[in-house]
Write an enzyme that holds these catalytic residues in place. Structure first.
Site, PDB file in Angstrom:
ATOM      1  N   PHE A  54     -44.896  96.504   8.408  1.00 48.16           N
ATOM      2  CA  PHE A  54     -46.022  95.885   7.538  1.00 48.16           C
ATOM      3  C   PHE A  54     -47.679  96.384   8.204  1.00 48.16           C
ATOM      4  O   PHE A  54     -48.409  95.513   7.355  1.00 48.16           O
ATOM      5  CB  PHE A  54     -45.925  94.429   7.957  1.00 48.16           C
ATOM      6  CG  PHE A  54     -44.878  93.578   7.908  1.00 48.16           C
ATOM      7  CD1 PHE A  54     -44.330  93.235   7.049  1.00 48.16           C
ATOM      8  CD2 PHE A  54     -43.568  94.019   9.220  1.00 48.16           C
ATOM      9  CE1 PHE A  54     -43.358  92.532   6.566  1.00 48.16           C
ATOM     10  CE2 PHE A  54     -42.476  93.394   8.845  1.00 48.16           C
ATOM     11  CZ  PHE A  54     -42.167  92.755   7.107  1.00 48.16           C
ATOM     12  N   SER A  55     -47.465  97.375   7.999  1.00 43.11           N
ATOM     13  CA  SER A  55     -49.006  98.133   9.222  1.00 43.11           C
ATOM     14  C   SER A  55     -50.110  98.485   7.581  1.00 43.11           C
ATOM     15  O   SER A  55     -49.467  99.087   6.649  1.00 43.11           O
ATOM     16  CB  SER A  55     -48.634  99.373   9.695  1.00 43.11           C
ATOM     17  OG  SER A  55     -49.582  99.930   9.979  1.00 43.11           O
TER      18      SER A  55
END
Ligand SMILES: *Cc1c(COP(=O)(O)O)cnc(C)c1O
Length: 302
Positions: free
Chosen positions: A67-68
């Site tokens: 989800f960076s």
């Protein structure tokens, strides 16, 4: 220069509070539509310097979780500059499931190649970096979260004449690059507060290597751990948007602002304090968070 100084002014908005102090939020999330908030500034000199020195066959490699915000940002830079980019992603299980993850879909659409590695392999990313740098000698390899000494220089751009007025500068902390830049370049009299989104006891040391000053305090605002989302925080984020028109996300800025409100309530800040919180962006993460929340039949971020 592929990353430009923004031509628009970054607004500083007041959040009215019923205490004898002033609270403001600097909308660094508005700096660029795809390269969000602090990630823009952390990449700014890393990318611009690299491209100035390596105009022929540039290549960017970096690391991140599924989800960076950093992965999303680097993929957008790659797309913008027409540079091939490789993202080393934590979690081998995502290999067949990346299409269900909006961040990874965004990265792929930007042309980023994704290489999925096990959590074990990911833990040894320093070793992996060494190996990759030998293999691709010309490549720019950016560490996880984009934090390095050059990134810290970019964070300086989040500070200007208007931010000098404040007694407290607040930011969410992940890998520590952003708070290091604020600490290093703010005014002598300003106090810096870092809201830790992750319980990492080595952060103090990491930050100590990137800023020469001891003007910062770290406060735990991980609320259940990194990436964990509590219903109470979702409610806070939704209320915040409704009341002030400012969207927050549940990994960094939502947790920071909830903690700041608590601290104001508890009288942490002296009367007449002027507090500035940096909105470090990361709103791309909301879609992915909502997909998870939906699966768990929970309230969503609106
Ligand atoms: C990455 C990120 C942070 C943390 O910044 P660090 O420099 O890694 O400490 C804070 N807020 C948002 C929205 C981020 O994406």
């Amino acid at each position: 220069m592929i990353l430009q100084f923004p031509t628009q002014k970054i607004p500083i908005q007041e959040i009215p509070v019923d205490k004898k102090l002033k609270l403001f939020i600097k909308r660094e999330d508005l700096v660029h539509p795809q390269i969000s908030g602090n990630k823009y500034w952390k990449l700014f000199f890393n990318i611009n310097n690299y491209l100035a020195q390596n105009p022929v066959k540039p290549y960017i490699i970096t690391f991140g979780g599924a989800f960076s915000n950093h992965i999303a940002a680097v993929s957008a830079v790659g797309n913008l500059a027409g540079i091939p980019a490789l993202g080393i992603i934590r979690g081998e299980e995502l290999k067949d499931k990346w299409r269900e993850n909006p961040t990874l879909v965004f990265a792929r659409k930007n042309g980023m190649n994704l290489q999925f590695v096990t959590r074990e392999e990911y833990r040894y990313k320093e070793k992996l970096t060494e190996f990759l740098q030998k293999e691709f000698q010309n490549a720019l390899i950016i560490p996880e979260g984009g934090t390095n000494e050059v990134a810290v220089e970019g964070v300086k751009m989040m500070l200007n004449n208007e931010t000098k007025d404040f007694d407290y500068l607040c930011t969410a902390v992940g890998t520590g690059g952003t708070i290091s830049g604020i600490s290093k370049f703010c005014e002598e009299n300003q106090k810096v507060i870092g809201f830790k989104a992750v319980m990492d006891n080595s952060l103090e040391e990491t930050i100590g290597k990137l800023t020469p000053r001891k003007n910062f305090n770290l406060i735990d605002s991980s609320i259940g751990g990194y990436g964990k989302i509590k219903d109470e925080n979702i409610r806070f984020i939704n209320d915040f948007k409704m009341n002030y028109g400012i969207p927050l996300e549940p990994i960094y800025t939502g947790k920071m602002m909830q903690k700041v409100f608590e601290m104001i309530e508890e009288g942490y800040f002296p009367e007449n304090s002027k507090i500035l919180c940096f909105h470090t962006g990361g709103l791309q993460g909301i879609e992915g968070a909502n997909l998870l929340l939906e699966k768990q039949n929970r309230n969503l971020i609106r």
